[in-house]
Write an enzyme that holds these catalytic residues in place. Structure first.
Site, short mmCIF file in Angstrom:
data_model
loop_
_atom_site.label_atom_id
_atom_site.label_comp_id
_atom_site.label_asym_id
_atom_site.label_seq_id
_atom_site.Cartn_x
_atom_site.Cartn_y
_atom_site.Cartn_z
N ALA A 38 -61.30 55.50 37.14
CA ALA A 38 -60.21 54.84 36.39
C ALA A 38 -60.61 53.44 35.93
O ALA A 38 -60.00 52.89 35.01
CB ALA A 38 -58.97 54.75 37.28
N ALA A 48 -39.53 55.50 47.27
CA ALA A 48 -38.09 55.65 47.51
C ALA A 48 -37.83 57.08 47.94
O ALA A 48 -38.28 58.02 47.29
CB ALA A 48 -37.31 55.35 46.23
N ARG A 54 -38.94 59.98 57.16
CA ARG A 54 -39.97 60.92 56.74
C ARG A 54 -40.99 60.21 55.84
O ARG A 54 -42.20 60.37 55.99
CB ARG A 54 -39.32 62.09 55.97
CG ARG A 54 -40.33 63.09 55.45
CD ARG A 54 -39.72 64.20 54.61
NE ARG A 54 -39.19 63.71 53.34
CZ ARG A 54 -38.79 64.51 52.34
NH1 ARG A 54 -38.85 65.81 52.50
NH2 ARG A 54 -38.33 64.00 51.22
N GLU A 134 -48.69 66.48 33.43
CA GLU A 134 -49.66 67.56 33.72
C GLU A 134 -49.17 68.45 34.86
O GLU A 134 -49.35 69.67 34.84
CB GLU A 134 -51.01 66.94 34.09
CG GLU A 134 -52.10 67.94 34.33
CD GLU A 134 -52.46 68.72 33.06
OE1 GLU A 134 -53.03 68.14 32.14
OE2 GLU A 134 -52.14 69.92 33.01
N VAL A 137 -46.67 71.86 34.54
CA VAL A 137 -47.03 73.22 34.10
C VAL A 137 -48.25 73.71 34.87
O VAL A 137 -49.32 73.09 34.82
CB VAL A 137 -47.32 73.27 32.58
CG1 VAL A 137 -47.66 74.69 32.15
CG2 VAL A 137 -46.14 72.74 31.79
N GLY A 139 -49.11 73.69 37.95
CA GLY A 139 -49.59 72.88 39.09
C GLY A 139 -50.90 72.19 38.84
O GLY A 139 -51.02 71.29 38.01
N ILE A 141 -53.70 73.27 37.52
CA ILE A 141 -54.53 73.65 36.36
C ILE A 141 -54.32 72.61 35.24
O ILE A 141 -53.18 72.37 34.85
CB ILE A 141 -54.12 75.05 35.81
CG1 ILE A 141 -54.20 76.11 36.91
CG2 ILE A 141 -54.98 75.42 34.61
CD1 ILE A 141 -53.68 77.48 36.47
N GLU A 195 -39.03 77.73 44.25
CA GLU A 195 -38.20 76.56 43.97
C GLU A 195 -37.07 76.52 45.00
O GLU A 195 -36.76 77.52 45.65
CB GLU A 195 -37.57 76.69 42.58
CG GLU A 195 -38.57 76.71 41.44
CD GLU A 195 -39.31 75.39 41.32
OE1 GLU A 195 -38.70 74.38 40.98
OE2 GLU A 195 -40.52 75.38 41.57
N LYS A 210 -41.80 76.07 31.69
CA LYS A 210 -43.22 75.75 31.51
C LYS A 210 -43.73 76.22 30.15
O LYS A 210 -44.47 75.50 29.47
CB LYS A 210 -44.04 76.38 32.65
CG LYS A 210 -43.71 75.75 34.01
CD LYS A 210 -44.27 76.58 35.16
CE LYS A 210 -43.94 75.98 36.51
NZ LYS A 210 -44.19 76.91 37.62
N1 HSE Z 1 -41.83 77.64 42.02
C1 HSE Z 1 -42.97 77.37 41.22
C2 HSE Z 1 -43.85 78.61 41.26
C3 HSE Z 1 -43.70 76.19 41.78
O1 HSE Z 1 -43.56 79.53 42.01
O2 HSE Z 1 -44.81 78.67 40.52
C4 HSE Z 1 -44.27 75.23 40.84
O3 HSE Z 1 -43.63 75.10 39.63
#
Ligand code: HSE
Length: 445
Positions: A38, A48, A54, A134, A137, A139, A141, A195, A210
């Protein structure tokens, strides 16, 4: 490395659950390499979370922890706000407030951007800040980066992706282990793929969020989730997975966006995919996206679409991009949706009734003379050409002397409205004994 006198860029996290803690841990673990890339350090200095204990347990003592996201947004020392709260509610308000406060925003929130993206990107453009997504969509990738930058020479023809790990896991388990839908869903939830509200996964909504974002970037159109056709896997029967297999196909929940003669297709639904295609062999919770560009041809992106560190990988990539680019004039940065905001296209989203595709049909019919002829006659009258026919004893009434049978038909391409008409005519035949199953088919040739 040449010493840099730039001070570290300071990041505030809104929410430190699965993705937030992954982001914190990966940044810490790889801080030296990330700094070398970077050109300056990237430090999470404030978090926050309503669950302060936690949050404290994750970040230790060196980071300020508050229970009010607005304290992060208001802090003049914070350069980038990372929104990891999710949903369209408070997250939208906080993202808009962060933009208004002149902060760059990184978010993994596909629902928010698919529904309110136009408003959010316009606000960011006005303020000259970046909104990077990024992680929203597929995760880990880097598909947004690939579409927005790597493939920028191309006229994109289509994108087809397995972009929901939960449903891909469920479909894989149902096929491999002959599990019931409900058992496989429970396992997906236990593994943390689903989710908070699993209906978003199983009804295709998450995938539609996505593919809406990918469509906007690929074709330079506004985000239009409300125009996406969305159908999930909750109605999918185990026997269709089996019959598809016998015909050389696998069933996948696909997010599809295509440039068609009459506009842009934007749809999510279960689809038969030839078993020999790479996409058909993406198993478990893995994601994969195929992008067809006119110059490059087909390209395939594969990896983990969810999880703590895979998603953190995408969040941090955005942080590095912002660290590198935030001193550049806003007009010299990569546009949010790949195309310059004043060069967006108004290509319409094609209504599902006008989409052209091929089909798998399963009819439970009386096993008597003339039934097949009547069914195929209706298809012929509608101008729908048949590719293959399979007859199998229906599961529930099978065996010697059965009077009912399953009729499985694969068709060639036809327009959806014609298929709807033909289905309505077939459904009322007295020899058709149950609701007809229709699953679309993508050859991906
Ligand atoms: N619930 C989503 C999935 C997780 O199963 O792909 C990430 O968007």
């Amino acid at each position: 490395m040449k010493p840099t006198n730039l001070s570290p860029i300071r990041v505030g996290l809104l929410g430190i659950g699965t993705v937030g803690s992954g982001t914190f841990n990966v940044l810490l673990r790889n801080q030296e390499e990330i700094r070398r890339r970077a050109g300056r350090g990237i430090e999470i200095t404030m978090v926050a979370d309503l669950d302060v204990a936690r949050a404290r347990a994750v970040v230790g003592d060196g980071v300020r922890v508050v229970d009010d996201a607005r304290k992060v947004i208001a802090d003049p020392d914070i350069d980038i706000v990372v929104e990891l709260i999710g949903g369209y509610g408070i997250a939208r308000q906080l993202v808009l407030e962060a933009i208004e406060a002149g902060k760059h925003v990184v978010t993994a929130n596909k629902a928010l951007l698919a529904v309110h993206g136009t408003e959010i990107f316009a606000a960011a453009h006005r303020k000259g800040v970046m909104v990077a997504f990024e992680a929203a969509v597929a995760g880990g990738i880097p598909i947004i980066k690939a579409l927005r930058e790597g493939l920028t020479a191309n006229s994109i023809q289509w994108i087809v992706g397995i972009i929901n790990g939960t449903t891909n896991f469920i479909l894989s388990e149902m096929r491999d282990k002959a599990l019931d839908f409900a058992v496989a869903l429970k396992q997906a939830q236990q593994l943390g793929y689903a989710e908070a509200d699993p209906t978003f996964d199983i009804e295709g909504v998450d995938a539609a969020h996505k593919v809406t974002l990918m469509s906007a970037i690929a074709f330079g159109i506004p985000v239009q989730f409300d125009k996406a056709y969305v159908e999930g896997i909750s109605q999918l029967a185990a026997q269709d997975i089996r019959y598809a297999e016998q015909l050389g196909y696998r069933i996948k929940l696909l997010g599809i966006t295509k440039r068609a003669a009459n506009g842009i297709e934007l749809r999510v639904h279960p689809s038969l995919v030839p078993a020999k295609r790479l996409l058909a062999n993406v198993e478990g919770a893995m994601n994969a996206v195929v992008v067809q560009g006119d110059a490059v041809g087909a390209t395939l992106y594969y990896g983990k679409g969810a999880g703590s560190e895979p998603t953190a990988s995408a969040v941090i990539a955005d942080l590095v991009d912002i660290a590198r680019l935030h001193t550049a004039d806003p007009e010299h940065r990569v546009p949010h949706l790949a195309f310059q905001p004043d060069a967006m296209s108004d290509l319409a989203i094609v209504p599902m009734s006008e989409v052209v595709t091929s089909y798998y049909l399963r009819l439970k019919v009386a096993d008597e003379a003339g039934v097949l002829a009547r069914v195929t006659g209706i298809l012929a009258e509608a101008g729908i050409s048949i590719d293959a026919v399979l007859q199998r004893e229906a599961d529930d009434v099978g065996g010697e002397g059965a009077t009912q049978t399953d009729l499985i038909i694969l068709t060639h391409d036809c327009v959806e409205a014609k298929m709807n008409q033909a289905l309505a005519q077939m459904q009322v035949l007295p020899t058709v004994l149950a609701p007809i199953t229709r699953i679309r088919k993508e050859e991906l040739a």
